[in-house]
Design a protein around this motif. Sequence first.
Motif, PDB file in Angstrom:
ATOM      1  N   ASP A 104      -9.326  16.998 -19.660  1.00  0.00           N
ATOM      2  CA  ASP A 104      -9.340  15.623 -19.159  1.00  0.00           C
ATOM      3  C   ASP A 104      -8.432  15.572 -17.934  1.00  0.00           C
ATOM      4  N   PRO A 105      -8.989  15.354 -16.723  1.00  0.00           N
ATOM      5  CA  PRO A 105      -8.138  15.312 -15.527  1.00  0.00           C
ATOM      6  C   PRO A 105      -6.998  14.312 -15.632  1.00  0.00           C
ATOM      7  N   ALA A 106      -7.221  13.218 -16.372  1.00  0.00           N
ATOM      8  CA  ALA A 106      -6.195  12.174 -16.454  1.00  0.00           C
ATOM      9  C   ALA A 106      -4.948  12.636 -17.194  1.00  0.00           C
ATOM     10  N   THR A 107      -5.111  13.574 -18.111  1.00  0.00           N
ATOM     11  CA  THR A 107      -3.970  14.014 -18.924  1.00  0.00           C
ATOM     12  C   THR A 107      -3.595  15.474 -18.704  1.00  0.00           C
ATOM     13  N   SER A 108      -4.364  16.176 -17.882  1.00  0.00           N
ATOM     14  CA  SER A 108      -4.135  17.612 -17.700  1.00  0.00           C
ATOM     15  C   SER A 108      -2.831  17.886 -16.952  1.00  0.00           C
ATOM     16  N   GLU A 109      -2.130  18.923 -17.375  1.00  0.00           N
ATOM     17  CA  GLU A 109      -0.910  19.343 -16.693  1.00  0.00           C
ATOM     18  C   GLU A 109      -1.211  19.923 -15.315  1.00  0.00           C
ATOM     19  N   PHE A 139      -2.480  20.087  -8.619  1.00  0.00           N
ATOM     20  CA  PHE A 139      -3.666  19.875  -7.792  1.00  0.00           C
ATOM     21  C   PHE A 139      -3.414  18.771  -6.758  1.00  0.00           C
ATOM     22  N   ALA A 140      -2.724  17.708  -7.197  1.00  0.00           N
ATOM     23  CA  ALA A 140      -2.438  16.602  -6.278  1.00  0.00           C
ATOM     24  C   ALA A 140      -1.551  17.077  -5.136  1.00  0.00           C
ATOM     25  N   GLU A 141      -0.539  17.866  -5.447  1.00  0.00           N
ATOM     26  CA  GLU A 141       0.359  18.370  -4.407  1.00  0.00           C
ATOM     27  C   GLU A 141      -0.399  19.247  -3.409  1.00  0.00           C
ATOM     28  N   GLU A 142      -1.303  20.066  -3.915  1.00  0.00           N
ATOM     29  CA  GLU A 142      -2.080  20.932  -3.025  1.00  0.00           C
ATOM     30  C   GLU A 142      -3.042  20.110  -2.169  1.00  0.00           C
ATOM     31  N   TYR A 143      -3.668  19.109  -2.775  1.00  0.00           N
ATOM     32  CA  TYR A 143      -4.602  18.270  -2.023  1.00  0.00           C
ATOM     33  C   TYR A 143      -3.846  17.504  -0.927  1.00  0.00           C
ATOM     34  N   ALA A 144      -2.668  16.973  -1.275  1.00  0.00           N
ATOM     35  CA  ALA A 144      -1.875  16.255  -0.287  1.00  0.00           C
ATOM     36  C   ALA A 144      -1.469  17.180   0.868  1.00  0.00           C
ATOM     37  N   VAL A 204      -2.982  11.652   3.766  1.00  0.00           N
ATOM     38  CA  VAL A 204      -2.990  11.630   2.301  1.00  0.00           C
ATOM     39  C   VAL A 204      -1.614  12.054   1.784  1.00  0.00           C
ATOM     40  N   ASP A 205      -0.992  11.192   0.975  1.00  0.00           N
ATOM     41  CA  ASP A 205       0.265  11.566   0.340  1.00  0.00           C
ATOM     42  C   ASP A 205       0.024  11.918  -1.126  1.00  0.00           C
ATOM     43  N   VAL A 206       1.069  12.327  -1.836  1.00  0.00           N
ATOM     44  CA  VAL A 206       0.916  12.790  -3.214  1.00  0.00           C
ATOM     45  C   VAL A 206       0.448  11.663  -4.124  1.00  0.00           C
ATOM     46  N   ALA A 207       0.933  10.453  -3.908  1.00  0.00           N
ATOM     47  CA  ALA A 207       0.513   9.328  -4.754  1.00  0.00           C
ATOM     48  C   ALA A 207      -0.995   9.110  -4.641  1.00  0.00           C
ATOM     49  N   ARG A 208      -1.488   9.134  -3.398  1.00  0.00           N
ATOM     50  CA  ARG A 208      -2.938   8.983  -3.197  1.00  0.00           C
ATOM     51  C   ARG A 208      -3.680  10.180  -3.785  1.00  0.00           C
ATOM     52  N   ALA A 209      -3.116  11.362  -3.644  1.00  0.00           N
ATOM     53  CA  ALA A 209      -3.766  12.573  -4.154  1.00  0.00           C
ATOM     54  C   ALA A 209      -3.885  12.543  -5.679  1.00  0.00           C
ATOM     55  N   ARG A 210      -2.880  11.978  -6.344  1.00  0.00           N
ATOM     56  CA  ARG A 210      -2.975  11.874  -7.809  1.00  0.00           C
ATOM     57  C   ARG A 210      -4.186  11.037  -8.221  1.00  0.00           C
ATOM     58  N   GLU A 211      -4.432   9.967  -7.469  1.00  0.00           N
ATOM     59  CA  GLU A 211      -5.596   9.114  -7.764  1.00  0.00           C
ATOM     60  C   GLU A 211      -6.889   9.873  -7.535  1.00  0.00           C
ATOM     61  N   VAL A 212      -6.933  10.620  -6.426  1.00  0.00           N
ATOM     62  CA  VAL A 212      -8.145  11.381  -6.090  1.00  0.00           C
ATOM     63  C   VAL A 212      -8.452  12.399  -7.184  1.00  0.00           C
ATOM     64  N   MET A 213      -7.415  13.004  -7.747  1.00  0.00           N
ATOM     65  CA  MET A 213      -7.621  14.047  -8.750  1.00  0.00           C
ATOM     66  C   MET A 213      -8.112  13.510 -10.097  1.00  0.00           C
ATOM     67  N   LEU A 214      -8.237  12.200 -10.228  1.00  0.00           N
ATOM     68  CA  LEU A 214      -8.887  11.639 -11.420  1.00  0.00           C
ATOM     69  C   LEU A 214     -10.393  11.793 -11.352  1.00  0.00           C
ATOM     70  N   ASP A 215     -10.905  12.008 -10.136  1.00  0.00           N
ATOM     71  CA  ASP A 215     -12.340  12.211  -9.939  1.00  0.00           C
ATOM     72  C   ASP A 215     -12.703  13.632 -10.352  1.00  0.00           C
ATOM     73  N   GLY A 216     -13.657  13.756 -11.262  1.00  0.00           N
ATOM     74  CA  GLY A 216     -14.026  15.079 -11.776  1.00  0.00           C
ATOM     75  C   GLY A 216     -14.481  16.042 -10.702  1.00  0.00           C
ATOM     76  N   SER A 217     -15.215  15.547  -9.675  1.00  0.00           N
ATOM     77  CA  SER A 217     -15.681  16.433  -8.613  1.00  0.00           C
ATOM     78  C   SER A 217     -14.511  17.002  -7.820  1.00  0.00           C
ATOM     79  N   TYR A 218     -13.516  16.169  -7.518  1.00  0.00           N
ATOM     80  CA  TYR A 218     -12.341  16.655  -6.785  1.00  0.00           C
ATOM     81  C   TYR A 218     -11.506  17.594  -7.659  1.00  0.00           C
ATOM     82  N   PHE A 219     -11.316  17.219  -8.920  1.00  0.00           N
ATOM     83  CA  PHE A 219     -10.522  18.055  -9.820  1.00  0.00           C
ATOM     84  C   PHE A 219     -11.212  19.416 -10.011  1.00  0.00           C
TER      85      PHE A 219
END
Length: 696
Positions: free
Chosen positions: A435-440, A445-450, A458-473
């Motif tokens: 589950d992307p929402a709970t995965s460690e 992933f958010a830090e790398e995307y940012a 794109v900052d880390v806060a925005r990247a965390r939101e993006v990583m909730l999307d299964g395609s991005y994760f």
Amino acid sequence: MARGIYVSAMTQGAGLNLVSLGLADSLYKRADRIGFFRPITPASSPAEDSMVALMRSSFGLTEATARAGMTARDARALLIAGERDEIDARSVALFGEIARECDIVLVEGTNLSGQDAAVEFDLNSRLANNLGCHVVGVVSGRGRTIDEAADAVDVARRSLQAENVSILAMLVNRVEPPDVDAVMAAIRPGSTRRPVYVIPEIPSLGLPSVVEMQKTLGLAPVTGPEGPARDISGVKVASMEGGNFLSVLDDGNLVIVSGDRSDAILAATASAMTPQFPVPSAMILTNGLTPNPLVTRLLTHAAFPVFVTAADTFTTTRAVVQVQGELSTGQPRKVAAALGAWHRRVDGSELLARLDLPRPEKMTPLRFLHGLIERARSQRRHIVLPEGTDPRILHAAEILHRRDVCDLTLLGSEAEARDVAAREGVDLSGITVIDPATSELRERFAEEYARLRAHKGVDVARAREVMLDGSYFGTMMVQLGEVDGMVSGAAHTTANTIRPALEFVKTRPDVRIVSSVFFMLLADRVLVYGDCAVNPEPDEEQLADIALASAQTAEQFGVDPKVAMLSYSTGGSGAGGAVDAVRRATELVRSARPDLAVEGPIQYDAAVNASVAASKLPGSTVAGQATVFVFPDLNTGNNTYKAVQQSSGAVAVGPVLQGLRKPVNDLSRGCTVEDIVNTVAITAIQGQGDTAPATD
């Protein structure tokens, strides 16, 4: 005459169906024409032999090349009458008819049973010799200790040698999984020093499915979902109050209940609608009764099929427990499990290399698709499926896992995925759900995307939101090497699947654009069409890029690339902006790859028809024999592939994305379970190739 392989039971309960299916799967990749013959069928008539039907459907065999001989009852009558030679004569005649159409014929003997076991063994040995077949002897390891299984192999070898049959291989089937390696170690080498293969017991093969149970008992459906067969893990009779009944109900249980017991019916129905509660495989209402109309209305929403029978509860239960699961009924999950076990434990190439079979000359659709599975399995890869709660994805994942094609990770709420799986009768054992929402992994992933998208603000806060999307994760899992590829699109658009890959996976260094191809599987060959799904109006450089990528994809999947750059004009016969663009694109391809056979501009008829090619482009190495077709635009390509698919009956596999550094593939939202299985296999094969180094 064609070569023959005779699969012969050496003990009772040997499980010949699995061995026949596995051998046929291995043979199908190594011979153009295979046949299947059961000299003596356990069915009531040769036309009703379920194993013959399975072989026809699985390998494209016909009534002429897959047949059953006489019934067991007729064979017994001939034996009693002392007319054993008549059995031999009929079998040899039928075998000869099949052999005339085939390169090799797989013959499945009888299962040894009870007091007739000695007679059946003698009969199988005689038939193997009279048909001129090599023998694969199959010993059952079920109920035997490790030493007893090894001893059984020795006895089987000596028995076959005493009958002067040609032993191709020995197998021990149905061994308890923890004992497989110990049995292998305990088996003593025979005089031929050939390996003995050991296959574990597969409990699911013995479980009856709901379909088998309904057919055997002749049950009338009341309501409930249809779809892939569910296995019956056990039988529960609702003899107690509904609430108490729930305490003994398990996932996959068949519920048997009198049709007037509304409390138990409601309890079982509600259980299947509630996460974390068990989901029955089916329900049988007995005594010819159905619940009152309001309860019946509720049953229309049941997550399992409901049947009714006029028999009482005791009679129904006794009949149900006598139903046995059979591989020969052709349930996809059972076939997948059997083939997975076969290819894990048996080296088909080693076994069949002794037969010196002719190389296949034709590439049929079925052979191409079987080849995908074999190639994917040969170098195991890990694929992520972001749409982990879609029922089709779940069914495909189970089949892929059972066939041992690749490792799989599903994305989505684990509770929801397992709830949907339970409702669909899917077994997710051995398949990871994240589950992307709970995965460690999400924070990394958010830090790398940012980091990769910092230039876009794109900052880390925005990247965390993006990583909730299964395609991005899922795409980030591919980017960082957690998995080898991704397949998505069953419930999302192509743009949703591709966008993350374009953002940070990027294209290979030698590629300008991402494009796609379809594999067009004709009756006797495979063609490659590009681009039919991604680029609407490619310019000349992009057309050249599509051609080079399509040729590379063709080579990767065993198609000799002869590239036709399509236009409405052939050679120098026409002029105009569109034709000139194709001509310039063709020159770019020749400059980039002088070794590649390419022709353009060329019309479709000149590309595929030898007589047209002879008049329009005599001497061309591509005209009349093209295998890779590059269309001038998406409109032409998409319409052409669909026209060929609909008018010729060709099987279209794709779109297969090409040009990315790492494999990501898109599904149609109307895809079937089989489409998903094929696309995952393709993605796994793409993941076996070299990947370019990561870049920002």
